[in-house]
Structure formats: C-alpha cells, structure tokens
Design a protein around this motif. Structure first.
Motif, PDB file in Angstrom:
ATOM      1  N   UNK A 180       0.406  -1.306  -0.520  1.00 19.63           N
ATOM      2  CA  UNK A 180      -0.131  -0.257   0.031  1.00 19.63           C
ATOM      3  C   UNK A 180       0.682   1.468   0.267  1.00 19.63           C
ATOM      4  N   UNK A 191       1.866   4.032  -3.111  1.00 20.90           N
ATOM      5  CA  UNK A 191       1.042   4.394  -3.940  1.00 20.90           C
ATOM      6  C   UNK A 191       1.979   6.644  -3.882  1.00 20.90           C
ATOM      7  N   UNK A 192       2.936   6.293  -3.022  1.00 23.53           N
ATOM      8  CA  UNK A 192       3.997   7.496  -3.268  1.00 23.53           C
ATOM      9  C   UNK A 192       4.443   7.606  -4.798  1.00 23.53           C
ATOM     10  N   UNK A 242       1.741   8.302  10.641  1.00 23.15           N
ATOM     11  CA  UNK A 242       2.697   9.699   9.318  1.00 23.15           C
ATOM     12  C   UNK A 242       3.777  11.424  10.614  1.00 23.15           C
ATOM     13  N   UNK A 262       7.058  13.214   3.173  1.00 16.26           N
ATOM     14  CA  UNK A 262       7.573  13.895   1.188  1.00 16.26           C
ATOM     15  C   UNK A 262       6.220  14.658   0.997  1.00 16.26           C
ATOM     16  N   UNK A 287       4.412  13.694  -0.738  1.00 19.36           N
ATOM     17  CA  UNK A 287       2.524  14.036  -0.278  1.00 19.36           C
ATOM     18  C   UNK A 287       2.030  12.841   0.470  1.00 19.36           C
ATOM     19  N   UNK A 288       3.321  13.373   1.804  1.00 13.31           N
ATOM     20  CA  UNK A 288       3.180  13.396   3.237  1.00 13.31           C
ATOM     21  C   UNK A 288       2.347  14.110   3.880  1.00 13.31           C
ATOM     22  N   UNK A 331      -1.833  14.756   1.917  1.00 10.91           N
ATOM     23  CA  UNK A 331      -2.578  13.568   2.980  1.00 10.91           C
ATOM     24  C   UNK A 331      -2.746  14.110   4.211  1.00 10.91           C
ATOM     25  N   UNK A 372      -3.597   5.397   2.629  1.00 11.68           N
ATOM     26  CA  UNK A 372      -2.826   5.569   2.919  1.00 11.68           C
ATOM     27  C   UNK A 372      -2.180   6.206   4.664  1.00 11.68           C
ATOM     28  N   UNK A 373      -2.902   4.737   5.073  1.00  7.84           N
ATOM     29  CA  UNK A 373      -2.104   4.470   6.827  1.00  7.84           C
ATOM     30  C   UNK A 373      -0.640   4.129   6.693  1.00  7.84           C
ATOM     31  N   UNK A 391       1.112   1.888   8.201  1.00  7.49           N
ATOM     32  CA  UNK A 391       1.161   0.418   9.157  1.00  7.49           C
ATOM     33  C   UNK A 391       2.237  -0.745   8.289  1.00  7.49           C
ATOM     34  N   UNK A 425       7.829   0.742   7.697  1.00  6.92           N
ATOM     35  CA  UNK A 425       6.690   1.062   9.105  1.00  6.92           C
ATOM     36  C   UNK A 425       6.695   1.079  10.233  1.00  6.92           C
TER      37      UNK A 425
END
Lengths: 346, 520
Positions: A166, A169-170, B223, B451, B453-454, B457, B503-504, B506, B510
């Motif tokens: 998952x 996605x980035x 995150x 990033x 993207x982070x 989100x 987007x989690x 986990x 992580x």
C-alpha cells in the motif's frame, strides 16, 4: 415485502462485487511490476505459463538462473529443462519450490545449486518477496512463507499483498496503471540472459569465518530435498556454479562432497572445472565474477549437457515433434532477445 | 497487542462473533476472559499487578460498604466517631497498597535519579543504581479507575459490587484498559454487565467509530510522528521556526493519536453494546486553557477534580489555611489562596501521573500557571469586554481566542517533547534568536522525513477532522450520515476504509507506533 428483499439482496451483491473488484484492482496496481523493474522478482511466476513436461528442473538462487541455459540444453542435447530460481533463494525456499513443481510434473532429474546452504536464516524481506510472491497458492507456498518470514513480516501481508505494498502509492507511475493486467516474459525457461562483459579482476578472498559448518536449518532442508526426490524417483544432482563471489570455502566444499557421498548423489563443482568448461573470467562474466554472461553460461551448459546425457537417465527428445515445435518458438524468442541485448550493449 | 495490529483485529473478530453467539447472561464473563487474555498477551506478569489491585480494592470497598450499609444500626455519635474513622483507615490502607504499587513500579527510578542528582549537588560521590522494574501496561489508567470505585463506595455514592468477577471486569475491561477513558463504576455497570442482543445498527455504528479511529491513528498520527521525532531528536539542527513546526506537528500527532485510540475504544465497546463515556469534545476549539481541560481527556480531569481537588479544598488543613488567608490577605485574595493551592496540587499530580519525569511535572505546573494567571486577569478581561461589547460575539474574536489557546497549549506541550526542561526553554529561545522563517516555504520541511505527498495526505486529514468537528456541534456525525442514501453512505465509509488501507502508516517499512497514551 418481496420487492424489498430483492432490493436488499441486489444491493448486497453489488456491494460485495464493488469491494472485491476495487481491492483486486488496487492490489494489482500497487504490486511491483517486476517485469519492468527488478526483473528477478518475475522469474518464479513465469513457470506456471509453461507446458509442464520437463525432464530436468534446476532449483537454486541467482547461480542457476544466470549460469545455465535451458535453450542450449535443448538445442544441442535435446534436454527439456526449466530453472526455478530466484534472487538469493534460500534452501528451504528451493525445497518448497520443488514441492510446488511436483504438483505439476515429475522431472527425471533435479539439479540443486548448493550456494544457498551458506544461509541458515532469511536475509532480506525483499528477497523473500521475490522468491515467494510468484508461487501459486498451495500448501507448499504456505509452508515456504512460514519458514521464510523475517521478524518484521506478517503472513497476512502475503495473503493480501495490498497490506504490504500500500505504501507504494507514493511511487506509482504511468506504467503501474498501464500494466495492471499485463506482464512481459523476462526469462527463457527461467534463464536470464545477460550479454555484457565485466572481467573478474581482483576478486576478493573470502574473509575468515568463525564457523564453517552449514546451518542446521539449511542442511535439514537439503535432507528433505534428497528424501523428496528419492520418494518420487527423481535423481538429485548437486552443483556449485562457477561464481567467484560469494567466496566458496574449501570447508564448505568438503561438507557438500561428504554429503553427496553419504547420500549417493552426483556433485559437480564448476569452480573446479574451469579448464574443462573453457571458462574465461575476462570475457565470460557480466559482473566481475559474480555471475556468468551468456557466453559463460553457454560454455558450462555444454559441459553439463554432455554430463547429463552420459551419466543420467536423460535422453535426447528432439525427435518429439510437438516438443520441438514448442522449442522452435522459444529458440526464436531466445535468439531475438540475445540480439536485442547485444544491440543494447553496443 | 496494539489496537492497530492484525492480531488485535483478529482478537476482536473472535470476540465479536462469540459474544453474540453465547447466551446473553454469559456475555460479561466472556468479556472478562478476553480482557484477561488481552492483558496476558501484553505480558503474563502484568496479570499479577492487575489482579492485586482488583482483589485489594474489592476487599476494602466491601468492608467499607458493610459499615455504610449498617449505618442505621449504629448510634449516630458512634458512627461519626468510631465507624467513620474505621472506614477512613480501610480507605487509607487500600490507597497505600494501590498507590504504593503504582509508585514503586512507575516512580522508583525517577526518585532514584532525583536522589542521585541531589547527592551530586551536595558533592557526594555515592550514587544509587537504577532498578529494572516492570511497569505494567496501563497501570495508571486501571489503578485510577479502580480507585474511583473505592472513593465512590467510601462516599456512599454507589454500593460495593458483591460479585468479584464483575468487579474484575470493570477494572480490566480491555478496550479502555490501556488508554482510558477512566470510567466510573456507576456509569459503566449499566451496560457492562447486562446482556446485549445483536443490533446491526449499533454494530455498524461501532465499526464506523473504530474505522475513524484507525484513520486518525494510522493516516495522521503515525505519519506525522516521523516529522515530530526528527525535530525533537536533533534540537541543535532544528531551532527557530522548526520549533514552531514541531509544536504544531506534535499537537496534531497527539490529538490524532489519543482521540483515535479513544475512538477505537468507544467503537469496540459500542459493538459490544457497552456505553463508554466520551473523553474529548472538540478540544482544539476551546477558547481558554481552562475550557480546554474540560474538553480534553475529560475523564482524567473529572477524576482529579472529584477525588483530589474537592477533597483537598475541603480538608481540615485547607480550611484552616483559608481562615488564615482571609484574615491576613483580605477576603477577595484570601478566598482564592486555598483554591489555588488545591489546584497546584492537582496539576502537580496530573503532571506526575502522565510520566515519571520533570518534563511532565513542569508541563502540569505550566498549565496551572496559565489557568491561575487567566483567573487573576479576569477582572481585566471583563473591563475590556465592557469597553468593547461588540467584540465578544464576533466570529473573528472567537477565532482569535481559539488560536491563542491553541498556541499556548502548543507551547506548554513542548515540555513533553524535548529531552528535558532546560532544552525546552532553550528551544523557545531559538524561536526569537534564529531567523529561519523561510523554512516554512523553501522546501526544508521536506527534509523531516515527510514527502510532499505526505503533507498532502496530512492536509486532507486535517481538513476532514475539522469538517467532522464542525459538523459534530450539531450532533453526532455518524447519525447525520446514517440519514443519507445507502450508496452515499457506502462511498463515504468505504472511501475512508480505502484511505486507511492505502495511506495508513502500517506494515513493513513503518514502525508500529504505540499509542502515546499507552505509555502513561
């Protein structure tokens, strides 16, 4: 009332279909596209596209998929073979891939490359993934995963790869979207063609180890492999491909020799057959002695072909029309790929 | 077993299924078994601690309650002099045992470290070695919950539970065992021990709450945690505007982490048909620190108010102090002195409860200071508002108050972030001395392990939380959504599920972050 029930059931079925299909699509989207990236990860899955009628199966790590050419074995010796190898494939993964193979076919001979006996523990999650993800779901795969997982890994992540990937996605790009349902073949019966040349100069000596004994787990799986072959009437041959690195210690060599002798197995160490095979590490390796290039692989495959026809029950099958037709297509693709790669090199 | 682990999800699936398959009268027994199993998985030794707390409080509360029940049999004077004192002695003994367990397991090394500092300060070379002491998971939470029962029985607010195992479930009820809320026996028993029928609406509502908790924890808190730890780990590298960014990040992390955990707790309880009290009421919309503490970790605030603040304020020494201060400092100030002192004790203990470190104690006292100063300045505020009456109702002024409270809270919280108190002050100083505001827009923030993207989100997550919070003012959002057509609801909830899934933060790559409040 009846109408209400029908609406409820229709809605339920539609909901389930939407959930299943979106999760399926997302999984396909997020999974690494090995065939255009780290191609070694695509090797294991390609086996299932084959017609399962092989006389010889190679199992092992990069030392099999880089160093032996099934195309040469067929073209010059009429041996129909396939390589079930992947990057840093561990002994127990090789064993379960052999179990998996036996669900589909029973070859006369299995060749196992012994380098992976040096590892008694899983090394990296990425290698586990490349070896295990391509396997179809069978009890063998379940056991392969269970015996391979690192501390940070979870079985569910293999069952539902979306849980693992998952985070991609980035890094998604256009190809992830365009290749959701397609993948290109990257190997030729499990053989990965490399035509580059990088001479082996200054190959490092092996560092001194505290203990030269192969680990218990690795040896236990070699035992299981031997027993499985015996149960199925398959001849198991041990080989050590002529890679100069990782260093192959004399102590390891002695252990393999002793094992082969004790279990009445044939053992070929190609490192000791450099002269006989005609290998030249100035021209026959693409990464300074770690793996052979096409020229090197073809040389040792010739030696192996002769050996197999003279020392095992394997026979020349080039007279079988349907198999020959199949191989003609494969050889054409093989030649085309060699040409393409040579063109790229130039 | 983390609330966000696969194991916990599996644990819940087995529990939920079996809970509704067995006869209703046995449901609470199953809950007790699962609660102890949950705690056993966390650490078999922990069971001894929770069992000791359960047994002693149950025993002493019954003894106390027996006296209360026979009150009418006693002569009034005898009851007031002899029996009350006996009850007090029993209460004292129970407190001694249980606060003793809490103190020894959680604060021994803190005491040793302080003693060593003191020895060094007086030039002594002898030092005590730190001890390897087990700190049972959630000990602060379950001890306080059990003590609230003891106090309530002592006061006669509730009767003592006669069934030991029911009481054991009250203490160990697993969803709230490790991070609260700190429930009261009188509230929780209404639904904890009764049988519950399968109610699809209630179960779906509970699952939605769990999902929302997962979103806050996995998509936001875990995150942004990378950015927070990067900033506080290297204070020398991240001064000036970074300190401000770190405060903001930590405010978001703590909110998403703690409220997310509580959402999961309440959601799990709801699926089981059990009502657990809310622990937050949109705290970041508070207009003062005092209000903030009525809306953040409500159950803890209420615990300290009911069981520390009020008893201390009306205690004999405090009444004597009150008399003295009124006589010597005047009526107005003299009336406030005992309240401020009680309040000081409460905030000192609140800090200590949060952690065995001076950071937490200073954090608690900083809260006390701000609240007391605000109270002292209240006449000034009132005069100001009298002069500008139109200001009070204005949205912009409310926004200013919210922003002011939030900023103050962020500053106070930074005591909990940095290694020690002097570093926190030093970092505040760098906000004035280091001129690096440009890092807010020149891309430097992308070097904090997050990033672009982070950040996108996170931005979306914050907007969603703000939207939900604003919507909540008119009532529960889940209720609001439940009135929408089926496919709208499906898209929203399934969308949220997919967001958590994709987007989690986990899985491999992580770090499985513990809930911050698990550590208390």
């Amino acid at each position: 009332m009846k109408n209400d029930t029908r609406v409820t059931y229709t809605r339920l079925i539609a909901t389930i279909l939407i959930i299943v299909s979106t999760l399926f699509l997302l999984t396909r989207l997020m999974m690494p596209k090995y065939d255009i990236g780290v191609t070694e990860g695509a090797l294991v899955a390609e086996y299932y596209d084959e017609i399962k009628d092989h006389d010889l199966i190679f199992i092992g790590d990069c030392e099999v998929y880089d160093n032996f050419s099934p195309a040469v074995l067929w073209q010059d010796y009429g041996i129909n073979s396939y390589i079930r190898g992947s990057a840093q494939q561990l002994a127990w993964q090789s064993y379960y891939l052999l179990e998996d193979t036996l669900y589909h076919e029973k070859p006369a001979v299995v060749i196992f490359n012994v380098l992976s006996l040096m590892y008694n523990e899983p090394q990296r999650e990425a290698y586990n993934r490349m070896s295990l993800e391509g396997m179809r779901w069978t009890p063998a795969k379940v056991r392969a995963i269970s015996s391979s997982m690192m501390g940070s890994e979870h079985f569910l992540d293999y069952v539902f790869p979306l849980l693992r990937y998952h985070s991609r996605w980035k890094e998604l790009d256009v190809t992830d979207f365009t290749r959701i349902f397609t993948r290109d073949k990257v190997s030729h019966n499990g053989f990965f063609i490399n035509v580059g040349v990088r001479p082996a100069i200054n190959v490092p000596e092996g560092r001194i180890l505290g203990n030269y004994d192969f680990g218990e787990k690795a040896m236990a799986y070699l035992d299981k492999m031997t027993a499985l072959c015996r149960e199925n009437g398959i001849e198991l041959i041990l080989v050590k491909a002529p890679s100069l690195y990782p260093y192959w210690y004399d102590e390891w060599e002695e252990q393999v020799k002793a094992y082969a002798q004790a279990h009445d197995l044939k053992y070929l160490n190609f490192l000791a057959l450099i002269e006989e095979t005609g290998l030249d590490f100035m021209t026959d390796t693409y990464n300074a002695g770690l793996h052979l290039n096409l020229s090197g692989a073809e040389k040792i495959t010739h030696y192996l072909g002769e050996f197999l026809l003279n020392n095992t029950s394997l026979a020349d099958r080039r007279g079988e029309a349907s198999l020959r037709a199949e191989w003609e297509k494969k050889l054409a693709a093989y030649d085309q790929e060699v040409e393409r790669k040579r063109g790229e090199e130039e | 077993m983390l609330f966000t682990s696969y194991e916990f999800i599996g644990f819940l699936l087995v529990l939920f299924t079996s809970y509704y398959l067995i006869p209703k009268k046995h449901q609470w027994k199953l809950l007790l078994a699962f609660s102890y199993l949950f705690y056993f998985i966390a650490g078999p030794v922990y069971l001894l601690y929770i069992a000791a707390t359960t047994a002693t409080i149950f025993f002493f509360a019954r003894k106390i309650d027996n006296f209360t029940l026979r009150q009418k049999e006693y002569d009034k004077k005898f009851y007031k002099t002899i029996i009350k004192s006996k009850k007090w002695r029993l209460l004292f003994l129970a407190l001694l045992i249980n606060l003793g367990i809490l103190a020894v397991s959680k604060y021994t090394n803190f005491a040793i470290a302080n003693a060593n500092s003191l020895l060094r300060a007086v030039g002594s070379e002898s030092q005590f070695g730190l001890r390897n002491i087990i700190v049972p998971l959630g000990i602060s939470f379950y001890t306080f919950q059990a003590l609230s029962y003891l106090f309530d029985v002592y006061r006669g607010t509730i009767s003592a539970e006669r069934n030991f195992f029911r009481f054991a479930l009250f203490v160990s009820f697993f969803p709230q065992l490790i991070q609260g809320p700190i429930s009261r026996f009188g509230d929780l028993k209404k639904t904890l021990f009764s049988g519950h029928s399968f109610d699809s609406k209630q179960i779906s509502s509970g699952l939605q709450r769990i999902l929302w908790g997962f979103f806050k924890k996995l998509v936001i808190a875990d995150r942004i945690a990378a950015g927070v730890s990067e900033i506080i780990r290297e204070p020398d590298l991240y001064g000036g505007a970074y300190v401000f960014v770190g405060m903001l990040f930590f405010a978001l992390e703590l909110y998403a982490d703690f409220t997310g955990g509580i959402d999961i707790t309440i959601g799990v309880a709801e699926v089981l048909g059990i009502k657990v009290a809310e622990n937050f009421r949109r705290p970041y919309f508070s207009k003062s620190i005092k209000e903030f503490w009525k809306r953040w970790h409500i159950s803890m605030g209420a615990w300290f108010t009911d069981y520390v603040f009020y008893p201390v304020t009306v205690s004999k020494p405090m009444l004597r102090l009150s008399k003295w201060s009124r006589r010597n400092l005047g009526q107005a100030l003299g009336k406030r002195v005992p309240i401020y002192l009680s309040s000081f004790i409460v905030w000192f203990l609140t800090g200590l409860w949060h952690g065995a470190s001076w950071n937490f104690i200073v954090w608690g006292l900083a809260n006390w200071t701000v609240i007391m100063v605000s109270q002292e300045l209240e006449p000034l505020y009132n005069r100001f508002h009298k002069s500008f009456p139109a200001l009070k109702g204005k949205l912009s002024f409310k926004f200013f108050q919210i922003l002011r409270t939030f900023t103050l809270m962020c500053f106070i919280r930074s005591f909990n972030c940095y290694r020690d108190v002097p570093i926190t002050f030093k970092m505040w100083g760098t906000m004035v001395t280091e001129r690096n505001v440009r890092i807010l827009w020149d891309g430097s923030l992308l070097g904090l392990g997050l990033s672009l993207a982070d950040f996108i989100i996170l931005g979306f997550g914050v907007l969603l939380i703000v939207w939900v919070s604003l919507k909540q003012r008119k009532g529960p959002v889940r209720e609001y959504l439940s009135t929408k057509p089926y496919w709208v609801k499906f898209v929203l909830w399934y969308g949220l599920f997919l967001m958590v899934l994709i987007f989690g933060a986990y899985g491999v790559g992580y770090d499985a972050s513990q809930f911050i409040y698990n550590q208390f």
